[in-house]
Design a protein around this motif. Sequence first.
Motif, PDB file in Angstrom:
ATOM      1  N   ASP A 258       0.855  -1.184   0.000  1.00  0.00           N
ATOM      2  CA  ASP A 258       0.000   0.000   0.000  1.00  0.00           C
ATOM      3  C   ASP A 258       0.893   1.236   0.000  1.00  0.00           C
ATOM      4  OD1 ASP A 258      -2.335  -1.474   0.066  1.00  0.00           O
ATOM      5  OD2 ASP A 258      -2.352  -1.577   2.252  1.00  0.00           O
ATOM      6  N   ALA A 259       0.498   2.247  -0.777  1.00  0.00           N
ATOM      7  CA  ALA A 259       1.248   3.497  -0.842  1.00  0.00           C
ATOM      8  C   ALA A 259       0.322   4.648  -0.488  1.00  0.00           C
ATOM      9  CB  ALA A 259       1.835   3.700  -2.232  1.00  0.00           C
ATOM     10  N   THR A 260       0.746   5.462   0.460  1.00  0.00           N
ATOM     11  CA  THR A 260      -0.043   6.602   0.912  1.00  0.00           C
ATOM     12  C   THR A 260       0.779   7.866   0.747  1.00  0.00           C
ATOM     13  OG1 THR A 260      -1.109   5.196   2.572  1.00  0.00           O
ATOM     14  CG2 THR A 260      -1.373   7.579   2.801  1.00  0.00           C
ATOM     15  N   LEU A 261       0.196   8.854   0.113  1.00  0.00           N
ATOM     16  CA  LEU A 261       0.886  10.107  -0.134  1.00  0.00           C
ATOM     17  C   LEU A 261       1.074  10.876   1.166  1.00  0.00           C
ATOM     18  CD1 LEU A 261       1.990  11.921  -2.424  1.00  0.00           C
ATOM     19  CD2 LEU A 261      -0.248  13.018  -2.493  1.00  0.00           C
ATOM     20  N   GLU A 262       2.290  11.416   1.357  1.00  0.00           N
ATOM     21  CA  GLU A 262       2.602  12.190   2.551  1.00  0.00           C
ATOM     22  C   GLU A 262       2.667  13.680   2.209  1.00  0.00           C
ATOM     23  OE1 GLU A 262       2.853  11.128   5.591  1.00  0.00           O
ATOM     24  OE2 GLU A 262       2.655   8.984   5.155  1.00  0.00           O
ATOM     25  N   ILE A 263       2.542  14.514   3.238  1.00  0.00           N
ATOM     26  CA  ILE A 263       2.645  15.956   3.021  1.00  0.00           C
ATOM     27  C   ILE A 263       4.098  16.409   3.006  1.00  0.00           C
ATOM     28  CG2 ILE A 263       0.393  16.407   4.066  1.00  0.00           C
ATOM     29  CD1 ILE A 263       1.859  17.280   6.606  1.00  0.00           C
ATOM     30  N   GLU A 264       5.010  15.533   3.409  1.00  0.00           N
ATOM     31  CA  GLU A 264       6.431  15.868   3.401  1.00  0.00           C
ATOM     32  C   GLU A 264       6.969  15.839   1.976  1.00  0.00           C
ATOM     33  OE1 GLU A 264       8.168  13.845   7.267  1.00  0.00           O
ATOM     34  OE2 GLU A 264       6.709  12.588   6.237  1.00  0.00           O
ATOM     35  N   SER A 265       8.115  16.445   1.790  1.00  0.00           N
ATOM     36  CA  SER A 265       8.737  16.467   0.467  1.00  0.00           C
ATOM     37  C   SER A 265      10.211  16.141   0.594  1.00  0.00           C
ATOM     38  CB  SER A 265       8.557  17.844  -0.195  1.00  0.00           C
ATOM     39  OG  SER A 265       9.234  18.841   0.548  1.00  0.00           O
ATOM     40  N   TYR A 266      10.770  15.608  -0.473  1.00  0.00           N
ATOM     41  CA  TYR A 266      12.193  15.264  -0.513  1.00  0.00           C
ATOM     42  C   TYR A 266      12.657  15.356  -1.956  1.00  0.00           C
ATOM     43  CZ  TYR A 266      16.595  12.836   0.242  1.00  0.00           C
ATOM     44  OH  TYR A 266      17.918  12.523   0.312  1.00  0.00           O
ATOM     45  N   GLU A 267      13.724  16.082  -2.191  1.00  0.00           N
ATOM     46  CA  GLU A 267      14.228  16.278  -3.549  1.00  0.00           C
ATOM     47  C   GLU A 267      15.295  15.236  -3.862  1.00  0.00           C
ATOM     48  OE1 GLU A 267      15.823  20.123  -4.305  1.00  0.00           O
ATOM     49  OE2 GLU A 267      16.335  19.674  -6.405  1.00  0.00           O
ATOM     50  N   ILE A 268      15.023  14.397  -4.831  1.00  0.00           N
ATOM     51  CA  ILE A 268      15.999  13.418  -5.284  1.00  0.00           C
ATOM     52  C   ILE A 268      17.058  14.127  -6.131  1.00  0.00           C
ATOM     53  CG2 ILE A 268      16.350  11.311  -6.620  1.00  0.00           C
ATOM     54  CD1 ILE A 268      13.457  10.570  -6.036  1.00  0.00           C
ATOM     55  N   ALA A 269      18.309  13.865  -5.839  1.00  0.00           N
ATOM     56  CA  ALA A 269      19.395  14.458  -6.617  1.00  0.00           C
ATOM     57  C   ALA A 269      19.445  13.792  -7.984  1.00  0.00           C
ATOM     58  CB  ALA A 269      20.723  14.306  -5.882  1.00  0.00           C
TER      59      ALA A 269
END
Length: 535
Positions: free
Chosen positions: A147-158
């Motif tokens: 199961d995948a649930t969208l989070e409000i956090e963010s992370y920038e992949i290099a």
Amino acid sequence: ALAKAAPVAPVAPARFELVLSASRIMRDGAQANNAWLQETSDPVSKATWDNYLAVSTGDWQKLGLPWYAKHTVVTLTVGATKVKVPVHMQEGQHPGTLELFLGWGRTRAGQIAMPDDTRLRGGIDGVTVNGFALEGADHQRWGLIADATLEIESYEIANTQSHHHMDGRDVALDDVVELHRKDPQLAQRGHHHALWQNGTDGDANGRLSLWNSTHVYPGRRWGMTIDMNQCTACQACVVACTAENNVPVVGRDEVRKGREMHWIRIDRYYSGNSDKAKRAEEHPGDTGHIEKLDVEVVFQPMLCQHCGHAPCEEVCPAMATMHNEEGLNIQVYNRCIGTRYCSNNCPYKVRRFNFYEYSKYRAGPQGAGAPFDRVIGNLVSEGSTSSQAEMSQRPLEMVLNPEISVRSKGVMEKCNFCVQRTREVREIEKASGKKHRDGAITTACAQACPTEAIVFGDINDESSRVSRTVAAAPTGYAYLLLDKELNTRPSVAYFRRLRNRPATKDDALIAAHDAGHDAHGGPDAHGAAAHGEQH
């Protein structure tokens, strides 16, 4: 049916089938503490340093994301195990399937493999996701229900590449064998530029030049061929160049800003029809990506082309970039004043600028308990004021090549065809009075290539392997990148990617699209028929 499903609310978990795969670069993570590998981009996603979850374009909408969403994080749940991981939209991935890569998550492998969590944006443990913890019974790594649930956090992949389609431009050329046999020179399908055929450089059908002439190298002239049919994007050439030429590792945050320092990179393009009208017809109201289940990929190693008419040389106010007597476009570091005009004027974008004293970050400050912190962390926030007195402990300088200068802050650098090796050939020839044997020396990238996709040698010598490689190529197989458009006259010849399959309707549409743009005149008289004529 899944591709046409309406997007669900992002707060609701979506169920997928999870596949755990060994990383294409890190494999199982045994070499996770190697910064050279960490900064080497994944050949498909072009991501560096971090682990990520690959999601298809259709499932991107299923998660409730617009196609332009970036820096997204999801919570992945498999059984009782939950992890937070950044997601990457992957064209060509089958709908309903997620892919997580192994090789990360080690806790006792070293400072590079396991940096402090406080260095990661928002506490997201993207780089520390241990995929092995999600294995099923008997180490099952595929067919896992997740199961995948969208989070409000963010992370920038290099990521080292942000544009994935050529959109009709003649960059990484590919073709279908069936169409190529009918029109090998692309006379009916390619873009032609009659402007260069009316030049005055002294040759019949000569091309325009600022100097009304072309410099001739009567002796040796180094050049290269790159066969995109043989390139597998294994990145061996990238790592070999890094080791040979003391290319610095800059870390995750600098890569995010587009400041990676690799002298050679492998560009990955998805080929096919990406016409916006067709996109709008198939997906009304969606101007984003078309979901493709069977995309075609072409890999193009990109390095300095050592142009005969080098745009970088024309704008350097200090003459820091110039040609030597063997046709190499070299960089004189002591002359460089860091204007970066050369980088702006380079159409191939292969020049690298030292924004910081990267060489000093190999050791860390005096007495540092974690000498790799400055490689891992953000160099901007930690400053760049390390003094020579501070750098008394330098363990990583043992890996430097003593034949190569270590560049300093404010200096531009780029590929020089391993000039230290070609210089050694000249010295040996002077001492012995004999000409070197063809193939006696080569560049680090060509030496490391397992498929021999890169061939290096003297292009003025008709008997050299590099010249014979082009002479033996089928008609229209070799081409000089952007030469027809910009008259740069590169010393690198590319062999187009040929696909041995029947031509499809999309191939015909692309051919018609290219022919429709043929508004500049007749066929180009300077096709890649022979390597000597090209250069």
